[in-house]
Enzyme design. Structure first.
Site, mmCIF file in Angstrom:
data_model
loop_
_atom_site.group_PDB
_atom_site.id
_atom_site.type_symbol
_atom_site.label_atom_id
_atom_site.label_comp_id
_atom_site.label_asym_id
_atom_site.label_seq_id
_atom_site.Cartn_x
_atom_site.Cartn_y
_atom_site.Cartn_z
ATOM 1 N N ASN A 61 72.272 22.561 44.236
ATOM 2 C CA ASN A 61 73.280 21.887 45.079
ATOM 3 C C ASN A 61 73.389 20.382 44.820
ATOM 4 O OD1 ASN A 61 74.730 21.442 47.916
ATOM 5 N ND2 ASN A 61 72.881 20.161 47.918
ATOM 6 N N TYR B 157 83.603 13.928 37.236
ATOM 7 C CA TYR B 157 83.136 14.909 38.232
ATOM 8 C C TYR B 157 83.785 16.279 38.009
ATOM 9 C CZ TYR B 157 82.120 16.740 42.936
ATOM 10 O OH TYR B 157 81.687 17.506 43.990
ATOM 11 N N SER C 160 82.267 17.920 35.088
ATOM 12 C CA SER C 160 80.908 18.411 35.375
ATOM 13 C C SER C 160 80.962 19.698 36.191
ATOM 14 C CB SER C 160 80.089 17.333 36.105
ATOM 15 O OG SER C 160 80.478 17.201 37.467
ATOM 16 N N LYS C 161 81.893 19.775 37.129
ATOM 17 C CA LYS C 161 81.938 20.949 38.002
ATOM 18 C C LYS C 161 82.596 22.150 37.296
ATOM 19 C CE LYS C 161 79.747 19.213 41.490
ATOM 20 N NZ LYS C 161 78.427 19.748 41.878
ATOM 21 N N VAL D 27 66.571 15.865 39.490
ATOM 22 C CA VAL D 27 66.884 17.092 38.744
ATOM 23 C C VAL D 27 67.330 16.807 37.309
ATOM 24 C CG1 VAL D 27 67.429 18.500 40.775
ATOM 25 C CG2 VAL D 27 69.264 17.196 39.650
HETATM 26 N N1 LIG Z 1 81.308 16.773 50.035
HETATM 27 C C1 LIG Z 1 82.305 17.374 49.378
HETATM 28 O O1 LIG Z 1 83.494 17.230 49.703
HETATM 29 C C2 LIG Z 1 82.000 18.280 48.215
HETATM 30 C C3 LIG Z 1 83.054 19.063 47.695
HETATM 31 C C4 LIG Z 1 82.807 19.908 46.635
HETATM 32 C C5 LIG Z 1 81.538 19.987 46.098
HETATM 33 N N2 LIG Z 1 80.532 19.203 46.623
HETATM 34 C C6 LIG Z 1 79.228 19.334 45.985
HETATM 35 O O2 LIG Z 1 78.303 19.767 46.967
HETATM 36 C C7 LIG Z 1 77.006 19.273 46.635
HETATM 37 C C8 LIG Z 1 76.417 18.541 47.823
HETATM 38 O O3 LIG Z 1 77.259 17.436 48.112
HETATM 39 P P1 LIG Z 1 77.187 16.609 49.486
HETATM 40 O O4 LIG Z 1 78.588 16.286 49.846
HETATM 41 O O5 LIG Z 1 76.313 17.309 50.454
HETATM 42 O O6 LIG Z 1 76.522 15.265 48.937
HETATM 43 P P2 LIG Z 1 75.480 14.246 49.616
HETATM 44 O O7 LIG Z 1 75.680 12.968 48.871
HETATM 45 O O8 LIG Z 1 75.583 14.258 51.101
HETATM 46 O O9 LIG Z 1 74.066 14.870 49.226
HETATM 47 C C9 LIG Z 1 73.663 14.992 47.895
HETATM 48 C C10 LIG Z 1 72.144 15.035 47.863
HETATM 49 O O10 LIG Z 1 71.770 15.136 46.477
HETATM 50 C C11 LIG Z 1 70.690 14.259 46.267
HETATM 51 N N3 LIG Z 1 70.636 13.871 44.856
HETATM 52 C C12 LIG Z 1 71.448 13.009 44.195
HETATM 53 N N4 LIG Z 1 71.050 12.864 42.942
HETATM 54 C C13 LIG Z 1 69.951 13.655 42.789
HETATM 55 C C14 LIG Z 1 69.075 13.924 41.702
HETATM 56 N N5 LIG Z 1 69.236 13.342 40.512
HETATM 57 N N6 LIG Z 1 68.065 14.793 41.903
HETATM 58 C C15 LIG Z 1 67.891 15.380 43.110
HETATM 59 N N7 LIG Z 1 68.661 15.140 44.172
HETATM 60 C C16 LIG Z 1 69.689 14.289 44.007
HETATM 61 C C17 LIG Z 1 70.935 13.065 47.175
HETATM 62 O O11 LIG Z 1 69.737 12.335 47.398
HETATM 63 C C18 LIG Z 1 71.481 13.762 48.418
HETATM 64 O O12 LIG Z 1 70.429 14.096 49.299
HETATM 65 C C19 LIG Z 1 77.191 18.395 45.397
HETATM 66 O O13 LIG Z 1 76.925 19.148 44.228
HETATM 67 C C20 LIG Z 1 78.655 18.052 45.442
HETATM 68 O O14 LIG Z 1 79.161 17.718 44.187
HETATM 69 C C21 LIG Z 1 80.735 18.373 47.649
#
Ligand SMILES: NC(=O)c1ccc[n+]([C@@H]2O[C@H](COP(=O)([O-])OP(=O)(O)OC[C@H]3O[C@@H](n4cnc5c(N)ncnc54)[C@H](O)[C@@H]3O)[C@@H](O)[C@H]2O)c1
Length: 246
Positions: free
Chosen positions: A89, A154, A157-158, A63
């Site tokens: 996401n 992070y 960014s968020k 992305v």
């Molecule tokens: N897990 C948490 O506690 C948490 C909390 C708040 C926010 N988030 C946010 O939720 C979202 C999902 O997080 P998650 O915990 O499921 O993470 P995860 O690491 O399990 O999954 C992230 C996915 O994004 C993909 N990805 C990474 N870089 C990419 C790129 N350049 N282009 C396309 N795909 C890419 C990865 O391959 C992976 O499949 C993220 O934006 C994360 O910042 C997560």
């Protein structure tokens, strides 16, 4: 069926929260393109979703790369003929205490978490504007709302994701396009599971419900915002965090 005949792009759909969203959207009748960097995991997931064949496809996408974001949108239009929902996401962490954080760690997180959202939305918008409808759901984080130790890059960014969400809500509402964000709390996905147990314990202790979120808890919030039930919700940041007192 809350998303019958709707087509969604879910970035980062091969793992964690994104994967749960892919499954949840398919259960509710949507057609889904998984736009993820990880080809093996994305293709594996499509092959596992046997109940939904013909309604789910994978498009390898970085992305943070403008051309690849455009290609993911073109792939979706070729495969399913329209786009109704874009879930931005995909996201990464590169945690370090600020004094030790490198410029490279800062840039990597900004490239994917901020520019990735910018590129995907930029690519999808001409189609959504022509259509006169569309729902954009951006993934922020509690770290972007409250800040967090070891997450300067992070959290910045968020917070930027919230800024983009609110600006786009102001620009795009009159064109029939709704824009909202979800700010997940700590969620049991590979992103968090790779952290030391002690840190996970500390994270859980500040959550009023005393547990991490399940990926499906967050996917259900995406589903709500993507569905007709949220037709008058716009420019909102939905906290799904079990009640965090940071
Ligand atoms: N897990 C948490 O506690 C948490 C909390 C708040 C926010 N988030 C946010 O939720 C979202 C999902 O997080 P998650 O915990 O499921 O993470 P995860 O690491 O399990 O999954 C992230 C996915 O994004 C993909 N990805 C990474 N870089 C990419 C790129 N350049 N282009 C396309 N795909 C890419 C990865 O391959 C992976 O499949 C993220 O934006 C994360 O910042 C997560």
């Amino acid at each position: 069926m809350r998303l019958k005949d709707k087509t969604a792009i879910i970035t980062g759909g091969a793992s964690g929260i994104g994967r749960a969203a892919v499954e949840r959207f398919l259960e509710e009748g949507a057609r889904v393109v998984i736009a993820d960097y990880n080809q093996d995991q994305g293709e594996q997931l499509v092959s596992e979703l046997t109940d939904h064949q013909g309604r789910v496809a994978f498009c390898q996408t970085d992305v943070s790369n403008e051309a690849q974001a455009k290609a993911a949108v073109a792939f979706t239009l070729e495969t399913f003929g329209r786009i109704d929902i874009l879930v931005n996401n995909a996201g990464i962490t590169r945690d370090a205490m600020f004094t030790k954080m490198t410029e490279d760690q800062f840039d990597q997180v900004m490239d994917i978490n901020v520019k990735g959202v910018f590129h995907m939305t930029h690519a999808a918008l001409p189609h959504l504007i022509e259509q006169g409808s569309g729902k954009i759901i951006n993934t922020s984080s509690v770290s972007g709302v409250y800040g967090n130790v070891g997450q300067t890059n992070y959290a910045a960014s968020k917070a930027a994701v919230i800024g983009m969400t609110k600006s786009w809500a102001k620009e795009l509402g009159r064109k029939g396009i709704q824009v909202n964000a979800v700010a997940p709390g700590f969620t049991a996905t590979p992103m968090v599971e790779k952290m030391p147990e002690k840190i996970i314990g500390q994270m859980t202790s500040v959550v009023s419900l005393q547990r991490l979120a399940k990926p499906r808890d967050i996917a259900n919030a995406y589903l709500f915002l993507a569905s007709d039930e949220a037709d008058y919700v716009h420019g909102h940041v939905l906290h799904v965090d079990g009640g965090i007192m940071m």
